[in-house]
Design a protein around this motif. Sequence first.
Motif, mmCIF file in Angstrom:
data_model
loop_
_atom_site.group_PDB
_atom_site.id
_atom_site.type_symbol
_atom_site.label_atom_id
_atom_site.label_comp_id
_atom_site.label_asym_id
_atom_site.label_seq_id
_atom_site.Cartn_x
_atom_site.Cartn_y
_atom_site.Cartn_z
ATOM 1 N N GLN A 1 0.827 -1.208 0.000
ATOM 2 C CA GLN A 1 0.000 0.000 0.000
ATOM 3 C C GLN A 1 0.863 1.261 0.000
ATOM 4 O OE1 GLN A 1 -2.915 -0.486 3.044
ATOM 5 N NE2 GLN A 1 -4.319 0.995 2.114
ATOM 6 N N PHE B 1 2.129 1.836 -3.453
ATOM 7 C CA PHE B 1 0.987 2.290 -4.251
ATOM 8 C C PHE B 1 0.704 3.765 -3.981
ATOM 9 C CE2 PHE B 1 -3.653 2.886 -4.523
ATOM 10 C CZ PHE B 1 -3.893 2.484 -5.820
ATOM 11 N N ARG B 2 0.761 4.135 -2.715
ATOM 12 C CA ARG B 2 0.464 5.540 -2.371
ATOM 13 C C ARG B 2 1.573 6.494 -2.797
ATOM 14 N NH1 ARG B 2 -2.930 6.341 3.127
ATOM 15 N NH2 ARG B 2 -4.590 4.844 2.656
ATOM 16 N N THR C 1 -0.850 6.127 -9.967
ATOM 17 C CA THR C 1 -1.854 5.275 -9.307
ATOM 18 C C THR C 1 -3.082 6.054 -8.825
ATOM 19 O OG1 THR C 1 -0.893 5.517 -7.091
ATOM 20 C CG2 THR C 1 0.003 3.761 -8.460
ATOM 21 N N THR C 2 -3.135 7.332 -9.170
ATOM 22 C CA THR C 2 -4.206 8.197 -8.652
ATOM 23 C C THR C 2 -5.602 7.639 -8.912
ATOM 24 O OG1 THR C 2 -2.736 9.897 -9.442
ATOM 25 C CG2 THR C 2 -4.807 10.637 -8.470
ATOM 26 N N SER D 1 -6.443 4.581 -9.472
ATOM 27 C CA SER D 1 -6.498 3.128 -9.302
ATOM 28 C C SER D 1 -6.808 2.744 -7.859
ATOM 29 C CB SER D 1 -5.153 2.510 -9.690
ATOM 30 O OG SER D 1 -4.859 2.809 -11.028
ATOM 31 N N ILE D 2 -7.119 1.471 -7.713
ATOM 32 C CA ILE D 2 -7.262 0.907 -6.373
ATOM 33 C C ILE D 2 -6.504 -0.420 -6.327
ATOM 34 C CG2 ILE D 2 -9.480 1.924 -5.742
ATOM 35 C CD1 ILE D 2 -10.759 -0.778 -6.703
ATOM 36 N N LEU D 3 -6.255 -0.866 -5.114
ATOM 37 C CA LEU D 3 -5.682 -2.198 -4.914
ATOM 38 C C LEU D 3 -6.801 -3.069 -4.388
ATOM 39 C CD1 LEU D 3 -2.322 -1.559 -3.014
ATOM 40 C CD2 LEU D 3 -2.594 -2.387 -5.365
ATOM 41 N N ILE D 4 -7.149 -4.085 -5.137
ATOM 42 C CA ILE D 4 -8.274 -4.917 -4.700
ATOM 43 C C ILE D 4 -8.081 -6.334 -5.223
ATOM 44 C CG2 ILE D 4 -9.721 -4.345 -6.709
ATOM 45 C CD1 ILE D 4 -12.154 -4.305 -4.805
ATOM 46 N N LYS E 1 -10.116 2.471 -10.782
ATOM 47 C CA LYS E 1 -11.234 2.516 -9.825
ATOM 48 C C LYS E 1 -12.519 1.955 -10.422
ATOM 49 C CE LYS E 1 -10.212 6.402 -6.876
ATOM 50 N NZ LYS E 1 -10.267 7.857 -6.824
#
Lengths: 351, 599
Positions: free
Chosen positions: B29, B32-33, B203-204, B206-209, B393
């Motif tokens: 994370q 990613f951030r 990554t703005t 996007s999400i991690l899922i 997203k």
Amino acid sequence: MTYIAKPKVHHPSLKKNEIGLTRRDYEGAITTLCAGCGHDSITAAIIQAFWEMSIPPHKVAKMSGIGCSSKTPAYFLREAHGFNSVHGRMPAVATGANAANGDLIMIGVSGDGDSLSIGLGQLCHAIRRNVNMLYMLENNGVYGLTKGQFSASADPGSTAKKGEANTMQAIDSALLALTLGATFVARSFSGDKAQLVPIIQAGLAHRGFAFIDIISPCVTFNDHEGSTKSYAHTREHKVEVVQADFVPPADEITADYQAGTVKNVMLHDGSWVKFRKVADDYDPTNRDNAYAHIRDHQRKGEVVTGLLYLSGDSKDVHDQNDTVPGPLYNLPHDQLCPGNDALQKLQQQFR
Amino acid sequence: MTSRVNDFAFKIATANGTGSASANGLIMQAIFRMGVPVTGKNVFPSNIQGLPTWYEIRVNKHGYTARTPHFDLMLALNAATYAKDVAEVRSGGYLMFDSSWPLDEKLKRPDVTYLGVPLAEMCNATFKGVRERILMKNIAYAGVLAALIGMDTEVIAALTKEKYAAKKALLDSNEKAIALGYDYARANFPCPLPIHLEKMDATTDSILIDGNTAAALGAVYAGATVGAWYPITPATSVMEAFKGFCMKYRRDPDTKKKKFAILQAEDELAALGMVIGASWAGARAFTPTSGPGISLMNEFIGLAYYAEIPAVIVDVQRTGPSTGMPTRTQQGDLMLCAHASHGDTRHICLYPADPREAFEMAAKAFDLAERFQTPVFLVSDLDIGMNDWMVPKLAWDDSYRPDRGKVLSADDLEKARSFYRYLDVDGDGIPQRSLPGVHPKGAYFTRGSGHNKYGAYTEDGDEYQEVLDRIARKVQGATKAVPPPVMKPTPGATMGLVTVGGCHAACVEAMDLLAAEGIKVNYMRVRGFPFGDEVRQFLEQHEVNFIVEQNRDAQLRSLLMLETGVHVEKLESVRYYAGFPMSAHHVISGVKAKLEKAA
Ligand SMILES: Cc1ncc(C[n+]2csc(CCOP(=O)(O)OP(=O)(O)O)c2C)c(N)n1
Ligand code: SF4
């Protein structure tokens, strides 16, 4: 078979029930079972029970598995949806239908092969869940549809048509249901409509899994000497422990029986079951007692019948799950879908 | 090693059950951030405690997300696997180990730099409880890593604060543990290493899922109210997530009563039976499972197909046959899902390639199941389902209304002159249906035995065949409703590369690498079964098509051959099926091997 439509001609003087329907309105297609098959008498009892209770047929779902017994839903309540599922798996289908629409009045019809062999697990779990339905096991000790093999309810020592004796223990479905915590357990005989009709009615009124084991002789494969599920044997060996009367919610209970000989149990819809004692030591609200009583008589070669056990405290699947009242299947989509705003908000946690 | 910014991979080796998951999640994370594209893959054993487990993180500025077998840095924290882990480090790479104990000299490679950190010693000195010492060792290695690869300390601090906002004591120990590792690394090693991170802005949006969570969300958004299931790896978290979302979104605001029912069945047979019963009664219902579950469900799948009852089945594939390797991935159920059950059957299948598609296709599956009145399979896999993917997203169109198909209302039935369940009223092969309890005219008998178009029992051959043929036409009609294949032409290409599902990432990367060597291919990823005509056309168009998939028997290739009639010689099979997600090099070496053979 079931495509033979029964002519729907009503005699104007036929007696009507509270919603204006005659008994014929509760019939289905003409039976294709063997003449004299116990299952047909049970069908007649079902028709009578529903008609007397003035249940709108189309509010009913008729569920079954596979077998001669499982064919019977075609022969009653033609205006109800029927479902012949697969062998032994009716309980799951009924459970799902009940989850989607708890307002459906559900009746399941199964056989001893269907329920006690291939479907034993599903039966056990439907009992354990206390699915709100009436479950009727038409028990003939054989596989009718596949022509006469022993079923799991065949008693040890009883013989097949060609003389071969069964060596294995029988599964007694009423004892099984009691053990698993069933909230309503009854046993009856297809040849005793007077006993069966009120039991069916009480089962329908019961909230939860109402289990009825019904000895239902198979005239073609298991009605000979040496069978313990024949007409003759059942008539000779059946003992009634209590006489159960079903009293609809609207009718007042009057004290027309001597105290101590009658026990009244109220069902969730306000109807009553009146138990009149036949056996002195029988208490149909005591599970352990019921179990012991059935076992004692079994040892004497007797078949105990009647409404054997009724729990005054029964929570069905919806009660346990705490679901909203009314059916789930037609909740409006906007009550089910959280919407895009919620989705965007939710996704903060995935960043 | 030359400096490699935002383009490297590392692997963390620990033991199952020691609590490394939260440290690994924190690392993912944080990267990613920092705006840097990242993917994580969990390589875990089929065991609750003690066995080796790995977490692989790939950082790639170009956004490649496939698994890579080359690790620049290994965090070898499980003594039981040292030898194996040392061997996996890329020449010139790094290996970090717990120097509280001496490292076997035999395990030292001259081409690898060893970074010893006394993790256990430091944690034992700092923390009191036994469990805390073990847990904080994980957080401490995250701190070491942060220094080594130059993770943004502010991002880490913020993440930790968010996570433990409500648990002050935990926050304190976490912060302390991170600092322990971070400070040690800074004091003892040249930080950051040549492989390191630099902030980006990729990554703005996007999400991690993971795919199971996403599929569960899809079911919630589509309005599924009944879920029935029997636990099985790797599908379990679908229902767990569904339950979590339902508890959040699906309770009556006043009474807190539930607008959903989750039935944990006694087995998969019952689970699908419940779905069929619920769908028959009108609810949107689904069951998540994996290969062994589908095997058990076969009889019921046939019933749903023949009696035309909607059912959504989410198959999160794992390796087979039999129990196989329950925590490894494969695409071994492609044939099974397409033709499950006895007799002539054919089922609509949707093939997501990542969690975003798992979300969209899960929702779509309910529309298709109801529209076509038939089972629909969402064919996912362990890699998609259980690993964290970086995806754009998710979005939901609020104007969406469920496609309930041809369900007649009480009004429709009242007005209708007659209703016959299996009559092809509109000529599209799709009959009308009625729900129990709605109207007396809607009554019919549902059965898996022979029936004619009026819904009545029959053993008449012609009547039976008429219904069976209509069902075939109906399902074939779904070719236009399933998601079309993703196609990517390459100018000048004469060969095709075809794949399905989670192999997508490896194929995309492989195509770029092949193109750099002058090997050009046109790309097609199928997303729905039955295949539409464009699939056949694509295959016909090329002399040779490489069919990339993850199973031994080339199941996608077989399906393509059977369905499109394209000649077998046009279809070259490229497979990898050892249980791990496919990497670009699997595709490349497979393609090259075929080309060499042909040359
Ligand atoms: C999976 C499967 N196995 C076997 C059968 C064959 N079969 C049909 S009915 C039946 C037995 C029915 O016996 P029972 O439930 O006692 O009903 P009865 O016919 O005696 O009323 C069997 C074995 C089947 N339909 N499905
Ligand atoms: S075979 Fe037996 S169970 Fe079947 S219909 Fe005939 S009598 Fe009834």
